[in-house]
Design a protein around this motif. Structure first.
Motif, PDB file in Angstrom:
ATOM      1  N   LEU A  50       1.950  23.418  43.820  1.00  0.00           N
ATOM      2  CA  LEU A  50       0.683  23.893  43.264  1.00  0.00           C
ATOM      3  C   LEU A  50       0.299  23.035  42.062  1.00  0.00           C
ATOM      4  CD1 LEU A  50       1.570  27.722  43.269  1.00  0.00           C
ATOM      5  CD2 LEU A  50       0.391  26.419  45.074  1.00  0.00           C
ATOM      6  N   LYS A  51      -0.861  22.411  42.124  1.00  0.00           N
ATOM      7  CA  LYS A  51      -1.357  21.638  40.982  1.00  0.00           C
ATOM      8  C   LYS A  51      -2.221  22.594  40.172  1.00  0.00           C
ATOM      9  CE  LYS A  51      -2.168  17.766  38.631  1.00  0.00           C
ATOM     10  NZ  LYS A  51      -1.186  17.428  37.565  1.00  0.00           N
ATOM     11  N   CYS A  52      -1.717  22.987  39.015  1.00  0.00           N
ATOM     12  CA  CYS A  52      -2.306  24.107  38.261  1.00  0.00           C
ATOM     13  C   CYS A  52      -3.370  23.636  37.280  1.00  0.00           C
ATOM     14  CB  CYS A  52      -1.197  24.884  37.557  1.00  0.00           C
ATOM     15  SG  CYS A  52      -0.016  25.563  38.720  1.00  0.00           S
ATOM     16  N   GLU A  53      -4.552  23.430  37.802  1.00  0.00           N
ATOM     17  CA  GLU A  53      -5.647  22.885  37.006  1.00  0.00           C
ATOM     18  C   GLU A  53      -6.260  23.903  36.043  1.00  0.00           C
ATOM     19  OE1 GLU A  53      -5.055  19.615  37.113  1.00  0.00           O
ATOM     20  OE2 GLU A  53      -7.214  19.273  37.314  1.00  0.00           O
ATOM     21  N   GLY A  54      -5.896  25.172  36.237  1.00  0.00           N
ATOM     22  CA  GLY A  54      -6.319  26.197  35.282  1.00  0.00           C
ATOM     23  C   GLY A  54      -5.689  26.002  33.907  1.00  0.00           C
ATOM     24  N   MET A  55      -4.681  25.129  33.824  1.00  0.00           N
ATOM     25  CA  MET A  55      -4.021  24.870  32.548  1.00  0.00           C
ATOM     26  C   MET A  55      -4.770  23.850  31.688  1.00  0.00           C
ATOM     27  SD  MET A  55      -1.614  26.967  32.709  1.00  0.00           S
ATOM     28  CE  MET A  55      -0.407  26.538  31.461  1.00  0.00           C
ATOM     29  N   ASN A  56      -5.892  23.370  32.170  1.00  0.00           N
ATOM     30  CA  ASN A  56      -6.733  22.496  31.344  1.00  0.00           C
ATOM     31  C   ASN A  56      -7.351  23.298  30.193  1.00  0.00           C
ATOM     32  OD1 ASN A  56      -6.949  19.641  32.268  1.00  0.00           O
ATOM     33  ND2 ASN A  56      -7.277  20.660  34.252  1.00  0.00           N
ATOM     34  N   PRO A  57      -7.840  22.598  29.137  1.00  0.00           N
ATOM     35  CA  PRO A  57      -8.278  23.302  27.920  1.00  0.00           C
ATOM     36  C   PRO A  57      -9.304  24.414  28.117  1.00  0.00           C
ATOM     37  CG  PRO A  57      -8.484  20.910  27.644  1.00  0.00           C
ATOM     38  CD  PRO A  57      -7.876  21.144  28.988  1.00  0.00           C
ATOM     39  N   THR A  58     -10.256  24.251  29.027  1.00  0.00           N
ATOM     40  CA  THR A  58     -11.209  25.355  29.227  1.00  0.00           C
ATOM     41  C   THR A  58     -10.891  26.130  30.501  1.00  0.00           C
ATOM     42  OG1 THR A  58     -13.005  24.287  30.496  1.00  0.00           O
ATOM     43  CG2 THR A  58     -12.992  23.912  28.116  1.00  0.00           C
ATOM     44  N   GLY A  59      -9.743  25.864  31.099  1.00  0.00           N
ATOM     45  CA  GLY A  59      -9.300  26.686  32.215  1.00  0.00           C
ATOM     46  C   GLY A  59      -9.706  26.207  33.595  1.00  0.00           C
ATOM     47  N   SER A  60     -10.221  24.986  33.709  1.00  0.00           N
ATOM     48  CA  SER A  60     -10.502  24.452  35.053  1.00  0.00           C
ATOM     49  C   SER A  60     -10.413  22.925  35.061  1.00  0.00           C
ATOM     50  CB  SER A  60     -11.890  24.874  35.546  1.00  0.00           C
ATOM     51  OG  SER A  60     -12.892  23.990  35.065  1.00  0.00           O
ATOM     52  N   PHE A  61     -10.410  22.394  36.293  1.00  0.00           N
ATOM     53  CA  PHE A  61     -10.332  20.930  36.493  1.00  0.00           C
ATOM     54  C   PHE A  61     -11.541  20.192  35.944  1.00  0.00           C
ATOM     55  CE2 PHE A  61     -13.462  19.949  39.787  1.00  0.00           C
ATOM     56  CZ  PHE A  61     -13.791  21.214  40.274  1.00  0.00           C
ATOM     57  N   LYS A  62     -12.603  20.916  35.651  1.00  0.00           N
ATOM     58  CA  LYS A  62     -13.836  20.258  35.197  1.00  0.00           C
ATOM     59  C   LYS A  62     -13.616  19.443  33.930  1.00  0.00           C
ATOM     60  CE  LYS A  62     -16.266  22.447  38.362  1.00  0.00           C
ATOM     61  NZ  LYS A  62     -16.994  21.814  39.461  1.00  0.00           N
ATOM     62  N   ASP A  63     -12.623  19.824  33.129  1.00  0.00           N
ATOM     63  CA  ASP A  63     -12.364  19.117  31.869  1.00  0.00           C
ATOM     64  C   ASP A  63     -12.003  17.646  32.096  1.00  0.00           C
ATOM     65  OD1 ASP A  63     -12.848  21.549  30.664  1.00  0.00           O
ATOM     66  OD2 ASP A  63     -10.727  22.042  30.413  1.00  0.00           O
ATOM     67  N   ARG A  64     -11.377  17.358  33.235  1.00  0.00           N
ATOM     68  CA  ARG A  64     -11.043  15.958  33.540  1.00  0.00           C
ATOM     69  C   ARG A  64     -12.296  15.097  33.651  1.00  0.00           C
ATOM     70  NH1 ARG A  64      -5.863  15.149  35.503  1.00  0.00           N
ATOM     71  NH2 ARG A  64      -4.811  17.091  35.954  1.00  0.00           N
TER      72      ARG A  64
END
Ligand code: F0G
Length: 354
Positions: A50-64
Motif C-alpha cells: 500500500l502506497k500511503c499517499e494520505g501521509m502527505n502534508p495535506t492528506g493526499s497525493f495532490k501535494d506532490r
C-alpha cells in the motif's frame, strides 16, 4: 541529510524551472506498507503493498503535484492561484498558496465535497466558491477564468503537476528495490495515472508495471468510451464525467498492457472498510477503488498476479471524509462509568473474558 521535500530530492529530474525556489511542505517520502491480510482478502495470490499517499502534508497525493505547480507559478510571478476541485486539490492548493504567501481561489461542486477537504481549504485561508454543477463544469470555468484574469491554474492540466506526481513511481521503485508488476489506482480526472506512467517510463525502458485504473461505475467515462454528463458516486473525489487527461490515461493503460475498469460503490466501500479493518490503514473511499478494481480483475481472470508485487495507491487519508465511515450513526455502546460494567462489556462486546 534530512528530507526536505520532492523538489529538493528529485528536482533535477523534473521538467520545471531549475532556478526556482521550492515552495514545499516536505511532501512525498510516504510509506509503502506490505499488506498480507488485504492480499488474502483480494485473493489470487498476489503480494500487495500500500502506497500511503494520505501521509502527505495535506492528506493526499495532490501535494506532490502542488509543490511543483506552485513553485513554477510563483517563479513566474503569480500572486493568485485557482483550481476546480472535488476537494483534495483545493486543500492542497490552499496550503501551498499559504506557504507562498499568495491568494488561492477554489471552485467546487456544491454539496459534493467531503468535510475534511473543505475544512482544509478553509483553514489554509482559501476563497471557496461553489457552483450548482459538476467538477467538469467547474474545471471548464476555471480554465476560461485563467485565460482572462491574472491567476495561475493549478489543476492537473498544468504540466508541472504531473512532474511532481511522477515522483511517486520513483519512490515505489526505491522502496521496493524493484519495479512492481502491477500498480492499481483510482481514476478521476486521470492526471495521476498519467503521472505514474510517466514516472515509470522515465525510470526504465525495459521494466515497467502494468497499470490498472479503476473508475466508479456511475462516473466511468473512460470505461464506457463516452462523456458522462451527470456523474454520480459516493466516492466524491472521483465523481468526474469528462477527464482532462483522458487520452493520456488510455495511452498509459495500452502501453503498459494494463486495464481500466469500473467498480460499483458497494465494491469501493467494501474495499474501503476492509483495508482499514484488516491492515489499520484508513484511506478515503475513492482511494480504495484501486483495491476494489484489483479484486474484481483477479476474480474475473483479467489479471493473473500470482506471486507478483502489486502496489495499490491509497490516494487520500480517511480522515478527509469522516462521514463515510458511518452508515448512519457510529456503533457506540454506552456503559456506566464503573469497572463492573466495563468488564461485562469487554466480555459481551469484545469477547475478552473477565
Ligand atoms: N483519489 C483521490 C483521493 C482524489 O482526490 C482524486 C482526484 C483521485 C483519486 C483521482 O485522481 O484526478 O488524477 O485521476 N481528485 C481531484 C480533486 C479531482 O479535485 O481533488 P486523478
Amino acid at each position: 541529510m534530512a528530507y526536505r521535500g520532492l523538489i529538493h530530492k528529485y528536482g533535477r529530474r523534473m521538467a520545471i524551472s531549475q532556478s526556482a525556489t521550492p515552495i514545499t511542505l516536505f511532501e512525498g517520502d510516504t510509506p509503502l506498507i506490505d499488506a498480507p491480510r488485504i492480499s488474502a482478502w483480494v485473493g489470487g495470490g498476489a503480494k500487495l503493498w500500500l502506497k500511503c499517499e494520505g501521509m502527505n502534508p495535506t492528506g493526499s497525493f495532490k501535494d506532490r503535484g502542488m509543490t511543483a505547480a506552485v513553485t513554477e507559478a510563483v517563479h513566474h510571478g503569480a500572486s493568485a492561484l485557482i483550481c476546480a476541485s472535488t476537494g483534495n486539490t483545493a486543500a492542497s492548493a490552499a496550503a501551498y498558496a499559504a506557504r507562498a504567501g499568495i491568494t488561492c481561489c477554489v471552485l467546487i461542486p456544491e454539496g459534493k465535497i467531503a468535510m475534511g477537504k473543505l475544512a482544509g481549504a478553509a483553514a489554509y485561508g482559501a476563497q471557496i466558491l461553489a457552483i450548482d454543477g459538476s467538477f467538469d463544469a467547474a474545471l471548464e470555468l476555471v480554465r476560461l477564468a485563467a485565460e482572462r484574469a491574472p491567476i495561475a491554474l493549478v489543476n492537473s492540466v498544468n504540466p508541472a503537476r504531473l512532474q511532481g506526481q511522477k515522483t511517486a513511481a520513483w519512490e515505489i521503485v526505491e522502496q521496493l528495490g524493484r519495479v512492481p508488476d502491477l500498480v492499481c489506482l483510482p481514476v478521476g480526472n486521470a492526471g495521476n495515472i498519467s503521472a505514474y506512467w510517466l514516472g515509470f517510463c522515465e525510470n526504465s525502458d525495459r521494466e515497467r508495471p502494468k497499470m490498472l485504473g479503476a473508475q466508479a461505475e456511475g462516473a466511468a467515462p473512460i470505461v464506457r468510451g463516452e462523456i458522462v454528463r451527470e456523474p454520480e458516486t459516493r466516492a466524491t473525489a472521483i465523481r468526474i464525467g469528462n477527464p482532462a487527461r483522458w487520452l493520456q490515461a488510455e495511452d498509459a493503460v495500452r502501453e503498459s498492457a494494463g486495464l481500466i475498469l469500473s467498480v460499483t460503490d458497494e465494491e469501493i466501500f467494501e474495499a474501503y472498510h476492509a483495508v482499514a479493518e484488516l491492515e489499520g490503514v484508513f484511506c478515503e473511499p475513492s482511494s480504495a477503488a484501486g483495491i476494489a478494481g484489483l479484486r474484481k480483475a483477479m476474480s474475473n481472470g483479467d489479471v493473473d498476479a500470482r506471486e507478483r508485487d502489486v502496489v495499490c495507491v491509497l490516494t487520500g487519508h480517511g480522515l478527509k471524509d469522516p462521514d463515510s465511515v458511518f452508515d448512519g450513526t457510529p456503533k457506540v455502546v454506552r456503559i456506566g462509568a464503573n469497572l463492573d460494567e466495563l468488564l461485562r462489556a469487554l466480555a459481551s462486546e469484545a469477547g475478552v473474558p473477565a
